[in-house]
Design a protein around this motif. Structure first.
Motif, short mmCIF file in Angstrom:
data_model
loop_
_atom_site.label_atom_id
_atom_site.label_comp_id
_atom_site.label_asym_id
_atom_site.label_seq_id
_atom_site.Cartn_x
_atom_site.Cartn_y
_atom_site.Cartn_z
N ILE A 184 0.84 -1.20 0.00
CA ILE A 184 0.00 0.00 0.00
C ILE A 184 0.87 1.25 0.00
CG2 ILE A 184 -1.48 1.39 1.52
CD1 ILE A 184 -2.91 -1.24 2.27
N TYR A 185 1.87 1.27 0.87
CA TYR A 185 2.78 2.42 0.95
C TYR A 185 3.45 2.65 -0.41
CZ TYR A 185 2.91 3.23 6.03
OH TYR A 185 2.61 3.57 7.33
N TYR A 186 4.04 1.59 -0.94
CA TYR A 186 4.83 1.77 -2.16
C TYR A 186 3.96 2.17 -3.34
CZ TYR A 186 8.12 1.24 -5.90
OH TYR A 186 8.91 1.50 -6.99
N LEU A 187 2.83 1.51 -3.52
CA LEU A 187 1.97 1.82 -4.67
C LEU A 187 1.51 3.27 -4.63
CD1 LEU A 187 -0.20 -1.42 -4.87
CD2 LEU A 187 1.38 -0.59 -6.63
N ALA A 188 1.14 3.76 -3.45
CA ALA A 188 0.69 5.15 -3.34
C ALA A 188 1.83 6.13 -3.60
CB ALA A 188 0.08 5.39 -1.96
N LEU A 189 2.99 5.87 -3.00
CA LEU A 189 4.13 6.77 -3.19
C LEU A 189 4.60 6.76 -4.64
CD1 LEU A 189 6.23 5.96 0.02
CD2 LEU A 189 4.78 7.95 -0.38
N HIS A 190 4.65 5.58 -5.24
CA HIS A 190 5.09 5.44 -6.63
C HIS A 190 4.15 6.18 -7.57
CE1 HIS A 190 5.47 3.39 -10.56
NE2 HIS A 190 6.73 3.25 -10.22
N ALA A 191 2.86 5.99 -7.38
CA ALA A 191 1.87 6.60 -8.28
C ALA A 191 1.90 8.12 -8.19
CB ALA A 191 0.48 6.07 -7.95
N SER A 193 4.39 10.02 -6.98
CA SER A 193 5.70 10.63 -7.21
C SER A 193 5.98 10.86 -8.69
CB SER A 193 6.81 9.74 -6.62
OG SER A 193 6.73 9.70 -5.23
N ASN A 194 5.66 9.85 -9.51
CA ASN A 194 5.96 10.02 -10.95
C ASN A 194 4.77 9.77 -11.86
OD1 ASN A 194 5.71 7.22 -11.11
ND2 ASN A 194 7.89 6.90 -10.79
N GLY A 195 3.63 9.39 -11.29
CA GLY A 195 2.42 9.27 -12.10
C GLY A 195 2.36 8.07 -13.00
N SER A 196 3.33 7.16 -12.90
CA SER A 196 3.36 6.02 -13.82
C SER A 196 2.56 4.84 -13.27
CB SER A 196 4.80 5.58 -14.08
OG SER A 196 5.39 5.09 -12.89
N THR A 197 2.38 3.84 -14.10
CA THR A 197 1.66 2.64 -13.70
C THR A 197 2.60 1.68 -12.98
OG1 THR A 197 2.14 1.54 -15.80
CG2 THR A 197 0.11 2.85 -15.68
N PHE A 198 2.01 0.70 -12.33
CA PHE A 198 2.79 -0.37 -11.69
C PHE A 198 2.10 -1.68 -12.02
CE2 PHE A 198 4.46 -3.03 -8.30
CZ PHE A 198 5.77 -2.60 -8.21
N CYS A 199 2.84 -2.57 -12.69
CA CYS A 199 2.24 -3.82 -13.23
C CYS A 199 1.07 -3.48 -14.15
CB CYS A 199 1.79 -4.75 -12.11
SG CYS A 199 3.14 -5.47 -11.16
N GLY A 200 1.21 -2.35 -14.83
CA GLY A 200 0.17 -1.95 -15.78
C GLY A 200 -1.07 -1.36 -15.12
N ILE A 201 -1.05 -1.18 -13.82
CA ILE A 201 -2.21 -0.64 -13.10
C ILE A 201 -1.93 0.81 -12.70
CG2 ILE A 201 -3.68 -0.86 -11.05
CD1 ILE A 201 -2.97 -3.84 -11.01
N GLY A 208 -8.05 1.70 -11.33
CA GLY A 208 -6.84 1.10 -10.80
C GLY A 208 -6.88 0.99 -9.28
N GLU A 209 -7.37 2.04 -8.63
CA GLU A 209 -7.51 2.02 -7.17
C GLU A 209 -8.43 0.88 -6.74
OE1 GLU A 209 -9.64 4.80 -3.80
OE2 GLU A 209 -8.71 5.81 -5.52
N ASP A 210 -9.54 0.73 -7.46
CA ASP A 210 -10.49 -0.34 -7.13
C ASP A 210 -9.87 -1.73 -7.30
OD1 ASP A 210 -12.43 1.47 -6.46
OD2 ASP A 210 -13.50 1.36 -8.37
N ARG A 211 -9.03 -1.88 -8.30
CA ARG A 211 -8.38 -3.18 -8.51
C ARG A 211 -7.49 -3.54 -7.32
NH1 ARG A 211 -5.81 -3.65 -14.46
NH2 ARG A 211 -5.34 -5.74 -13.67
N ILE A 212 -6.77 -2.58 -6.81
CA ILE A 212 -5.90 -2.84 -5.66
C ILE A 212 -6.74 -3.16 -4.42
CG2 ILE A 212 -4.17 -1.85 -4.12
CD1 ILE A 212 -3.19 -2.52 -6.99
N LEU A 213 -7.80 -2.42 -4.22
CA LEU A 213 -8.66 -2.68 -3.06
C LEU A 213 -9.32 -4.05 -3.15
CD1 LEU A 213 -10.30 0.84 -2.59
CD2 LEU A 213 -8.55 -0.22 -1.17
N ASN A 214 -9.72 -4.44 -4.35
CA ASN A 214 -10.31 -5.78 -4.53
C ASN A 214 -9.28 -6.87 -4.25
OD1 ASN A 214 -12.89 -4.91 -5.23
ND2 ASN A 214 -12.40 -4.75 -7.41
N ALA A 215 -8.02 -6.60 -4.65
CA ALA A 215 -6.95 -7.56 -4.39
C ALA A 215 -6.70 -7.69 -2.88
CB ALA A 215 -5.67 -7.14 -5.11
N LEU A 216 -6.72 -6.58 -2.17
CA LEU A 216 -6.55 -6.62 -0.72
C LEU A 216 -7.65 -7.47 -0.08
CD1 LEU A 216 -5.68 -2.89 0.13
CD2 LEU A 216 -4.18 -4.85 0.42
#
Length: 231
Positions: A184-191, A193-201, A208-216
């Motif tokens: 959670i920390y890394y995905l939020a900071l990464h998104a 900080s540079n606005g890019s995707t992570f694993c295409g999300i 994209g936010e909903d996909r991560i929450l569903n995965a959690l």
């Protein structure tokens, strides 16, 4: 004076005293302390944590710097108070502690998910919270370490309640939650900080936010179902 003239006594009504709200020393102190705490956040946002000095904070608050020492005993204590009020887990601790006092002292799977969801959304929406996390990663600081230790102490309180559900099974719930919270920390900071995707999300977008929450939610379901199956 003519006979037709009648002396009349005018009734003078007492003037109503206007109700003034006096701030008083207690309210003034509370207001001043709030301004100083808010000023810490503004200095971090505008100039970064390296600029957290008495003069900079006082200038941002529009107050004399001596008030920092009067009310907090120094900049370090003021910064600690700011972090206590801003840190997600410190705020969550107060809410969870209150709920536990009013309940049967049990933390459900859904309540854990709500904590993780709230943390993720807070990090995505709150620039200042992300700056604090960056600050922790970039430098050694005794105040930040103290806050981190307090987080861990809060976590221990939660694990004492959660872990009995995972007795007699191979599920390492601590490691499981560590990966989820770290992610959670890394995905939020990464998104942010540079606005890019992570694993295409792209978690900057709602989908994209909903996909991560569903995965959690799915990971927690697996965690708890596995524990139940092995009891």
């Amino acid at each position: 004076m003519s006979k037709n003239t009648t002396n009349r006594t005018k009734k003078v009504r007492p003037k109503k005293e206007s109700r003034k709200t006096h701030s008083g020393p207690i309210r003034d102190k509370s207001r001043t302390k709030s301004r100083l705490v808010e000023a810490v956040g503004e200095v971090i946002k505008k100039k970064g944590y390296s600029a957290l000095s008495g003069p900079n904070i006082a200038k941002e608050a529009g107050l004399h710097k001596k008030l920092i020492w009067t009310y907090y005993g120094g900049v370090d204590n003021l910064v600690e108070e700011f972090l206590q009020q801003k840190d997600f887990w410190m705020v969550a601790e107060k809410e969870v502690a209150k709920e536990l006092q009013e309940s049967s002292k049990n933390i459900s799977q859904n309540e854990i998910y709500c904590l993780l969801e709230s943390q993720f959304k807070s990090l995505l929406s709150d620039e200042l919270l992300r700056k604090i996390i960056h600050w922790e990663l970039e430098s050694e600081n005794k105040t930040l370490r103290k806050i981190s230790d307090q987080r861990e102490a809060f976590g221990e309180q939660l694990f004492k309640i959660i872990e009995p559900d995972f007795q007699n099974c191979n599920m390492d719930v601590r490691a499981n939650l560590a990966l989820q919270i770290g992610g959670i920390y890394y995905l939020a900071l990464h998104a942010k900080s540079n606005g890019s995707t992570f694993c295409g999300i792209d978690v900057n977008k709602k989908a994209g936010e909903d996909r991560i929450l569903n995965a959690l939610k799915s990971i927690l379901n697996f965690t708890y179902n596995d524990a139940k199956a092995k009891k």
